[in-house]
Design a protein around this motif. Structure first.
Motif, PDB file in Angstrom:
ATOM      1  N   ASP A 173       0.784  -1.228   0.000  1.00  0.00           N
ATOM      2  CA  ASP A 173       0.000   0.000   0.000  1.00  0.00           C
ATOM      3  C   ASP A 173       0.819   1.283   0.000  1.00  0.00           C
ATOM      4  O   ASP A 173       0.262   2.356   0.180  1.00  0.00           O
ATOM      5  N   GLN A 179       4.444   3.592  -1.567  1.00  0.00           N
ATOM      6  CA  GLN A 179       5.545   3.743  -2.506  1.00  0.00           C
ATOM      7  C   GLN A 179       6.513   4.782  -1.977  1.00  0.00           C
ATOM      8  O   GLN A 179       6.149   5.626  -1.153  1.00  0.00           O
ATOM      9  N   TRP A 180       7.749   4.712  -2.424  1.00  0.00           N
ATOM     10  CA  TRP A 180       8.796   5.629  -1.984  1.00  0.00           C
ATOM     11  C   TRP A 180       9.126   6.609  -3.100  1.00  0.00           C
ATOM     12  O   TRP A 180       9.193   6.229  -4.269  1.00  0.00           O
ATOM     13  N   LYS A 181       9.322   7.873  -2.715  1.00  0.00           N
ATOM     14  CA  LYS A 181       9.757   8.898  -3.664  1.00  0.00           C
ATOM     15  C   LYS A 181      10.899   9.686  -3.045  1.00  0.00           C
ATOM     16  O   LYS A 181      10.893   9.953  -1.841  1.00  0.00           O
ATOM     17  N   LYS A 236      12.600  -2.039  -2.852  1.00  0.00           N
ATOM     18  CA  LYS A 236      11.697  -2.166  -1.706  1.00  0.00           C
ATOM     19  C   LYS A 236      11.525  -3.624  -1.334  1.00  0.00           C
ATOM     20  O   LYS A 236      11.201  -4.460  -2.174  1.00  0.00           O
ATOM     21  N   ALA A 255      13.093   0.184   2.520  1.00  0.00           N
ATOM     22  CA  ALA A 255      13.572   0.603   1.212  1.00  0.00           C
ATOM     23  C   ALA A 255      15.091   0.732   1.240  1.00  0.00           C
ATOM     24  O   ALA A 255      15.650   1.375   2.133  1.00  0.00           O
ATOM     25  N   ALA A 259       7.483   8.530   1.940  1.00  0.00           N
ATOM     26  CA  ALA A 259       6.668   7.320   1.789  1.00  0.00           C
ATOM     27  C   ALA A 259       5.221   7.769   1.605  1.00  0.00           C
ATOM     28  O   ALA A 259       4.712   8.586   2.376  1.00  0.00           O
ATOM     29  N   SER A 286      -0.599   4.627  -1.061  1.00  0.00           N
ATOM     30  CA  SER A 286      -1.201   4.673  -2.389  1.00  0.00           C
ATOM     31  C   SER A 286      -2.722   4.666  -2.347  1.00  0.00           C
ATOM     32  O   SER A 286      -3.373   4.945  -3.344  1.00  0.00           O
ATOM     33  N   SER A 346       1.122  10.970   3.360  1.00  0.00           N
ATOM     34  CA  SER A 346       2.556  10.815   3.159  1.00  0.00           C
ATOM     35  C   SER A 346       3.317  11.298   4.381  1.00  0.00           C
ATOM     36  O   SER A 346       2.801  12.052   5.206  1.00  0.00           O
TER      37      SER A 346
END
Length: 257
Positions: free
Chosen positions: A69, A71-73, A84, A89, A103, A106, A111
């Motif tokens: 659920d 995602q990393w940016k 991941k 990560a 993080a 989704s 975040s």
């Protein structure tokens, strides 16, 4: 007669519209609660941010998010590689600099972010750090940590009894997992070169990096000052029991959670 029926029909229609409006309000309220309630409580750096070129920096969510659920940016994002594994990560940075690691849930789009200063150095380049061996009489204490709403997550706060140069020093260690055995090797204390601050105990958070299965017994092996220590732990629901037979060298501050 017809006027009476028409009046009753209008009243019933008005009541149905009122109920529908109230239902929509309730649904909207519940939806807003779901969107506004973040399961993200923070990001921790699971390793040092001073790494050799080609090595990753590990980041871990502190609490509560399914691996599927989020995602990393990373910003800036040029030439950055992210791998991941579950809630951790491994991020490969191309060069030294300040980065924002985020993080994102989704589903709700909530975040949480962390700003880190990353230092990348070539192997064998020692001018940016001071490497200190552990004192022969030092003792490493481990404090197990978990969370009430995510008891499958386990980490340890490792802390030395003695103090070392610089108040922002950290412990360099390696980690491994062989079948059901978690292996940690504490190597030395690292301090920035030219540090002029006071001495301090060395602290480091270490992670199991995977969900701990309920009812399963895991082994734990720790090497400190060249000596190997072995024990085990088991999770039973929201509780943990640690079997650790040492009162010197490497000790546990508590053996139950």
């Amino acid at each position: 007669m017809k006027q009476g029926k028409l009046l009753i029909g209008l009243i019933l229609l008005a009541l149905m519209q009122l109920v529908a409006c109230e239902r929509n309000d309730v649904d909207s309220s519940n939806s807003a609660d779901r969107i506004g309630t973040s399961e993200l409580e923070g990001i921790k750096v699971a390793t040092t941010t001073t790494v050799q070129k080609g090595e990753p920096v590990l980041f871990a969510l502190e609490n509560g998010l399914s691996p599927l659920d989020f995602q990393w940016k990373i910003s800036p994002k040029q030439d950055i590689r992210v791998e991941k594994i579950k809630t951790v990560a491994s991020i490969y940075f191309p060069q030294s600099g300040k980065y924002t690691v985020t993080a994102i849930d989704s589903i709700s789009q909530d975040s949480v972010s962390l700003i880190v200063d990353v230092v990348i150095y070539e192997p064998g380049y020692d001018n940016i750090e001071i490497r200190q061996p552990f004192d022969a009489d030092d003792i490493l204490s481990l404090t197990p940590i978990t969370f009430s709403d995510s008891t499958f997550h386990l980490e340890f706060l490792a802390e030395t009894k003695n103090t070392y140069k610089c108040n922002n020093n950290y412990m360099l260690f390696s980690r491994d997992k062989v079948q059901d055995t978690f292996v940690y090797d504490f190597l030395r204390v690292i301090s920035p070169a030219g540090c002029a601050t006071e001495n301090a105990k060395s602290k480091q958070y270490i992670y199991t990096n995977e969900p701990i299965v309920d009812g399963k017994t895991y082994n734990l092996e720790i090497t400190f000052n060249g000596k190997n220590y072995k024990g085990s732990f088991t999770r039973n629901g929201g509780n943990y029991q640690f079997t650790w037979p040492y009162d010197d060298g490497v000790i546990f501050t508590k053996k139950t959670l």
